[in-house]
Design a protein around this motif. Sequence first.
Motif, PDB file in Angstrom:
ATOM      1  N   ARG A  78       0.862  -1.179   0.000  1.00  0.00           N
ATOM      2  CA  ARG A  78       0.000   0.000   0.000  1.00  0.00           C
ATOM      3  C   ARG A  78       0.899   1.230   0.000  1.00  0.00           C
ATOM      4  O   ARG A  78       2.100   1.143   0.236  1.00  0.00           O
ATOM      5  CB  ARG A  78      -0.913   0.005   1.234  1.00  0.00           C
ATOM      6  N   GLY A  79       0.323   2.367  -0.286  1.00  0.00           N
ATOM      7  CA  GLY A  79       1.122   3.580  -0.312  1.00  0.00           C
ATOM      8  C   GLY A  79       1.794   3.841   1.030  1.00  0.00           C
ATOM      9  O   GLY A  79       1.175   3.663   2.080  1.00  0.00           O
ATOM     10  N   TYR A  80       3.054   4.245   1.001  1.00  0.00           N
ATOM     11  CA  TYR A  80       3.782   4.492   2.251  1.00  0.00           C
ATOM     12  C   TYR A  80       4.697   5.704   2.105  1.00  0.00           C
ATOM     13  O   TYR A  80       5.077   6.099   0.998  1.00  0.00           O
ATOM     14  CB  TYR A  80       4.591   3.262   2.662  1.00  0.00           C
ATOM     15  N   ASP A  81       5.033   6.275   3.245  1.00  0.00           N
ATOM     16  CA  ASP A  81       5.937   7.418   3.325  1.00  0.00           C
ATOM     17  C   ASP A  81       7.367   6.889   3.395  1.00  0.00           C
ATOM     18  O   ASP A  81       7.737   6.201   4.355  1.00  0.00           O
ATOM     19  CB  ASP A  81       5.601   8.238   4.580  1.00  0.00           C
ATOM     20  N   GLY A  82       8.173   7.207   2.385  1.00  0.00           N
ATOM     21  CA  GLY A  82       9.539   6.690   2.334  1.00  0.00           C
ATOM     22  C   GLY A  82      10.391   7.116   3.508  1.00  0.00           C
ATOM     23  O   GLY A  82      11.235   6.338   3.985  1.00  0.00           O
ATOM     24  N   SER A  83      10.178   8.324   4.022  1.00  0.00           N
ATOM     25  CA  SER A  83      10.987   8.793   5.146  1.00  0.00           C
ATOM     26  C   SER A  83      10.659   8.029   6.424  1.00  0.00           C
ATOM     27  O   SER A  83      11.538   7.732   7.233  1.00  0.00           O
ATOM     28  CB  SER A  83      10.785  10.295   5.359  1.00  0.00           C
ATOM     29  N   LYS A  84       9.373   7.671   6.616  1.00  0.00           N
ATOM     30  CA  LYS A  84       9.001   6.885   7.785  1.00  0.00           C
ATOM     31  C   LYS A  84       9.541   5.442   7.664  1.00  0.00           C
ATOM     32  O   LYS A  84       9.914   4.827   8.671  1.00  0.00           O
ATOM     33  CB  LYS A  84       7.472   6.855   7.940  1.00  0.00           C
ATOM     34  N   ALA A  85       9.591   4.929   6.433  1.00  0.00           N
ATOM     35  CA  ALA A  85      10.158   3.596   6.219  1.00  0.00           C
ATOM     36  C   ALA A  85      11.653   3.599   6.544  1.00  0.00           C
ATOM     37  O   ALA A  85      12.175   2.651   7.148  1.00  0.00           O
ATOM     38  CB  ALA A  85       9.927   3.150   4.779  1.00  0.00           C
ATOM     39  N   ASP A  86      12.350   4.662   6.168  1.00  0.00           N
ATOM     40  CA  ASP A  86      13.775   4.781   6.495  1.00  0.00           C
ATOM     41  C   ASP A  86      13.983   4.893   8.006  1.00  0.00           C
ATOM     42  O   ASP A  86      14.966   4.373   8.549  1.00  0.00           O
ATOM     43  CB  ASP A  86      14.379   6.002   5.805  1.00  0.00           C
ATOM     44  N   ALA A  87      13.048   5.566   8.694  1.00  0.00           N
ATOM     45  CA  ALA A  87      13.155   5.694  10.152  1.00  0.00           C
ATOM     46  C   ALA A  87      13.079   4.321  10.813  1.00  0.00           C
ATOM     47  O   ALA A  87      13.809   4.036  11.772  1.00  0.00           O
ATOM     48  CB  ALA A  87      12.052   6.614  10.684  1.00  0.00           C
ATOM     49  N   TRP A  88      12.194   3.463  10.326  1.00  0.00           N
ATOM     50  CA  TRP A  88      12.095   2.094  10.847  1.00  0.00           C
ATOM     51  C   TRP A  88      13.444   1.377  10.687  1.00  0.00           C
ATOM     52  O   TRP A  88      13.944   0.766  11.631  1.00  0.00           O
ATOM     53  CB  TRP A  88      11.006   1.336  10.092  1.00  0.00           C
ATOM     54  N   SER A  89      14.022   1.474   9.502  1.00  0.00           N
ATOM     55  CA  SER A  89      15.301   0.806   9.242  1.00  0.00           C
ATOM     56  C   SER A  89      16.395   1.330  10.171  1.00  0.00           C
ATOM     57  O   SER A  89      17.268   0.570  10.613  1.00  0.00           O
ATOM     58  CB  SER A  89      15.715   1.003   7.782  1.00  0.00           C
ATOM     59  N   CYS A  90      16.354   2.621  10.486  1.00  0.00           N
ATOM     60  CA  CYS A  90      17.322   3.191  11.430  1.00  0.00           C
ATOM     61  C   CYS A  90      17.159   2.567  12.813  1.00  0.00           C
ATOM     62  O   CYS A  90      18.144   2.341  13.530  1.00  0.00           O
ATOM     63  CB  CYS A  90      17.156   4.708  11.508  1.00  0.00           C
ATOM     64  N   GLY A  91      15.920   2.280  13.183  1.00  0.00           N
ATOM     65  CA  GLY A  91      15.675   1.613  14.458  1.00  0.00           C
ATOM     66  C   GLY A  91      16.295   0.223  14.494  1.00  0.00           C
ATOM     67  O   GLY A  91      16.868  -0.190  15.511  1.00  0.00           O
ATOM     68  N   VAL A  92      16.185  -0.499  13.374  1.00  0.00           N
ATOM     69  CA  VAL A  92      16.795  -1.830  13.298  1.00  0.00           C
ATOM     70  C   VAL A  92      18.313  -1.722  13.400  1.00  0.00           C
ATOM     71  O   VAL A  92      18.967  -2.532  14.064  1.00  0.00           O
ATOM     72  CB  VAL A  92      16.392  -2.534  11.983  1.00  0.00           C
ATOM     73  N   ILE A  93      18.881  -0.704  12.753  1.00  0.00           N
ATOM     74  CA  ILE A  93      20.333  -0.508  12.792  1.00  0.00           C
ATOM     75  C   ILE A  93      20.800  -0.215  14.217  1.00  0.00           C
ATOM     76  O   ILE A  93      21.817  -0.755  14.677  1.00  0.00           O
ATOM     77  CB  ILE A  93      20.754   0.641  11.860  1.00  0.00           C
ATOM     78  N   LEU A  94      20.080   0.642  14.937  1.00  0.00           N
ATOM     79  CA  LEU A  94      20.464   0.969  16.311  1.00  0.00           C
ATOM     80  C   LEU A  94      20.425  -0.287  17.184  1.00  0.00           C
ATOM     81  O   LEU A  94      21.321  -0.516  18.008  1.00  0.00           O
ATOM     82  CB  LEU A  94      19.534   2.034  16.877  1.00  0.00           C
ATOM     83  N   PHE A  95      19.410  -1.102  17.013  1.00  0.00           N
ATOM     84  CA  PHE A  95      19.294  -2.372  17.733  1.00  0.00           C
ATOM     85  C   PHE A  95      20.520  -3.243  17.421  1.00  0.00           C
ATOM     86  O   PHE A  95      21.128  -3.824  18.323  1.00  0.00           O
ATOM     87  CB  PHE A  95      18.003  -3.082  17.301  1.00  0.00           C
TER      88      PHE A  95
END
Length: 331
Positions: A100-117
């Motif tokens: 479904r349509g998504y905000d690319g910047s919010k998707a990148d924020a999720w990935s940053c969370g995985v990286i911090l973990f």
Amino acid sequence: MELASGGDLFSKIRKMGKLKEPAARRYFQQLVSAIHFCHQNGVSHRDIKPHNLLLDGKGNLKISDFGLSALKNEGVNGGFLLQTACGTPAFTAPEVMSRRGYDGSKADAWSCGVILFFLLSASLPFDDSNLAVMYRKIHKGEYQLPSCLPKSVKSIINQLLDPNPNKRMSIEALMKHPWFLKKFELPTKSSVFGSDYKEYCKFDKSAAGGINAFDLISLSSGLDLSGLFEVKHARDRRFTSSETVERVMERVREVGGRLGYRVEEGKVGGAIGLGKGRVGLVFEVWEIVEKLLVVEVKVVERGGVEFEDLHWGELKEGLGDVVLQWNDDAM
């Protein structure tokens, strides 16, 4: 291209194990700052993972592999939301996989969370050999935080790994968090002239004592030999003037300041830089004979931004009283 002699972050963590909090924060600050810069310019990376985070010889983080990145105008019907399901499953936000349509910047924020973990635990929050099980955990936001993590870090990860993108912490909010801001150094504005002034100025008149025949040949459009050694930018310009060097430089300062440019002086005489955003102009003044100057205007473009004709028009109009002829006037 830069040489990433430090390898990638994934290999570093696998070899050394989890990082201490200060080291993890430093890498995370560099990652988020770079991603924020991309978002400011309408670019979503969409494949942030430690394999794509490279390290230079000084240990600074560099983001690579923009093959899956997208611009805002590539969204649904040219709008803001993106549709393409892409990325690496363990690092990809749930809404990206939902098609479904998504905000690319919010998707990148999720990935940053995985990286911090990953930086602080050397493991992934969502890691399962069964892909269907992994997807289910991602969509439900099911993961186990290591007990040794500080509360502030746990809070950041929980807010970044919120399956609901509307409730998820944004990159802007993250950059205001006290934990993120600890010992955070804002990047300084780069000089118009770059780290090496001679990168943009071929001749050092202070050493040469003026222009010589070979310089004159290279300045001549009909006998330009520089193509044998370098590729000139198609947007560069040149004009002649009967004023003094001092008068021309004075007018460049005045006009540049009036048009909102940052004015910088070169390390050698007869050069001025004008900077605005990610575009810079370097003005080099050459005295051919008495009362005949040639001024080269070199464009320094960073990040794919182009210096538009409108801006050239403003400069040409502002400098009109010291210009005899621009090199493109007869074109």
